[in-house]
Write an enzyme that holds these catalytic residues in place. Structure first.
Site, short mmCIF file in Angstrom:
data_model
loop_
_atom_site.label_atom_id
_atom_site.label_comp_id
_atom_site.label_asym_id
_atom_site.label_seq_id
_atom_site.Cartn_x
_atom_site.Cartn_y
_atom_site.Cartn_z
N ARG A 240 4.16 -9.22 7.29
CA ARG A 240 3.45 -8.65 8.44
C ARG A 240 2.14 -8.03 7.95
O ARG A 240 2.10 -7.42 6.88
CB ARG A 240 4.31 -7.58 9.13
CG ARG A 240 5.50 -8.14 9.88
CD ARG A 240 5.09 -9.01 11.07
NE ARG A 240 4.40 -8.25 12.10
CZ ARG A 240 5.03 -7.69 13.14
NH1 ARG A 240 6.34 -7.81 13.28
NH2 ARG A 240 4.34 -7.03 14.04
N GLU A 269 -3.55 -8.55 13.77
CA GLU A 269 -2.52 -9.17 14.59
C GLU A 269 -1.48 -8.19 15.11
O GLU A 269 -0.59 -8.59 15.86
CB GLU A 269 -1.81 -10.26 13.79
CG GLU A 269 -2.70 -11.41 13.36
CD GLU A 269 -1.93 -12.45 12.59
OE1 GLU A 269 -1.65 -13.52 13.18
OE2 GLU A 269 -1.59 -12.21 11.43
N HIS A 296 -1.89 -17.65 9.82
CA HIS A 296 -0.52 -17.40 10.28
C HIS A 296 0.24 -18.71 10.47
O HIS A 296 0.71 -19.04 11.56
CB HIS A 296 -0.51 -16.60 11.59
CG HIS A 296 0.71 -15.74 11.73
ND1 HIS A 296 0.67 -14.41 12.04
CD2 HIS A 296 2.03 -16.04 11.58
CE1 HIS A 296 1.89 -13.92 12.09
NE2 HIS A 296 2.74 -14.89 11.81
#
Length: 342
Positions: A240, A269, A296
């Site tokens: 993440r 994000e 991503h």
């Protein structure tokens, strides 16, 4: 009597076969673009919807749910769900389902690709070829090999274990840090050693966080923890974005504390962060010699994405048929007319 099919809204593009699957039991309102729809547009489409297929860029909170009184399920095509208010779904009698397993192997494979691409200057080599200036071998772009080096994995969940299994054949020293030990048999099989976080940071040539986004993991990799790393270490982030403080990475690259940084995920994000950056730091983007980025792509394998979407669709159809969705992580407390078949 006219039978009205339940309405399902898809917030993002899905493969045509998934639309056909949903159409077997519902009226489908798809997103025909490959872009994220603005929140007001999603709300306008979902205000009379019975189901919503949601994706990572979406943020579902109680305010959103209040505007969608007919909603019976949010079927998320993802694994991590910290940007969804599951408690609010439960209170309002709405199922919330995820797809927990399918992202593991593709993410592990991509992380290893980032590791190799960064340490062997693959993107710089590609640019060198395409520039037209390549005239044959030259003694340049020397990188770092993996054999005999130490790689530390922070967080030995499903993706961390998948990475360790695949890296076991690279003749590396593998260490990991986790609150729960794997067990001696698995550690022996993959030649893994459990260490403290401080020991991992101090001795690893490559550091790979594999953690969910929580209050405890937010900016776990920051200026202080980077200073504890072996000088010249490489950092790879495919978990993440906000587990890593990008500004601290930028400073560490500039000072030589980090030799390189690769990432598939970025702080921009984290849509639920009110203060999230509006982009990737420009200096990071311009530092092509020490960075390697992908947009991503963790689960971007065609057959995997289709199966993720298929399972999310099946969760939705199960809920609309009065069954408990296979991927449900809650049990709605309000009456929805659904039966819990578990």
């Amino acid at each position: 009597m006219i039978f009205m099919k339940p309405k399902v809204v898809l917030t993002h593009w899905v493969h045509p076969e998934i639309v056909e699957l949903l159409q077997s039991g519902a009226e489908v309102i798809p997103n025909m673009t490959h872009e994220t729809l603005p929140r007001p547009e999603i709300l306008a489409r979902a205000k009379d919807a019975d189901a919503l297929m949601a994706f990572m860029p979406d943020s579902i909170d109680d305010h959103f749910l209040a505007a969608c009184p007919r909603l019976r399920i949010v079927g998320a095509a993802l694994k991590g769900y910290d940007n969804f208010d599951v408690d609010a779904c439960t209170r309002r009698g709405i199922w919330f389902s995820i797809v927990p397993d399918l992202l593991t192997i593709p993410t592990a494979e991509l992380t290893i690709g980032l590791l190799l691409g960064l340490t062997r200057h693959m993107m710089e080599g590609d640019r060198r070829i395409r520039s037209g200036g390549f005239q044959g071998w030259r003694p340049e772009l020397y990188g770092t090999g993996l054999t005999g080096r130490t790689l530390g994995i922070i967080g030995m969940g499903a993706v961390g274990r998948a990475m360790a299994k695949r890296l076991a054949g690279f003749d590396m020293r593998l260490v990991y840090c986790d609150t729960v030990a794997l067990g001696e048999e698995q550690e022996r099989a993959w030649d893994l050693r459990r260490v403290t976080l401080s020991e991992l940071l101090a001795n690893s040539d490559f550091v790979v966080p594999m953690l969910p986004m929580t209050a405890q993991t937010f900016h776990l990799i920051n200026g202080n923890t980077i200073k504890q790393m072996k000088r010249g270490c490489y950092l790879i982030n495919a978990c993440r974005g906000s587990v890593v403080d990008e500004q601290s990475v930028l400073a560490a690259l500039r000072e030589g504390q980090l030799a390189g940084y690769a990432a598939d995920v970025f702080e921009m994000e984290e849509w639920t962060r009110a203060e999230r950056p509006d982009g990737i730091p420009r200096e990071l983007l311009e530092n092509t010699a020490q960075t390697f980025f992908t947009p991503h792509l963790g689960s971007a394998v065609t057959e995997v994405r289709i199966e993720i979407e298929r399972q999310a669709a099946c969760n939705i159809l199960q809920a609309l048929s009065g069954e408990r969705p296979a991927g449900a992580i809650n049990t709605p407390v309000a009456s929805t007319g659904l039966r819990d078949s578990s």
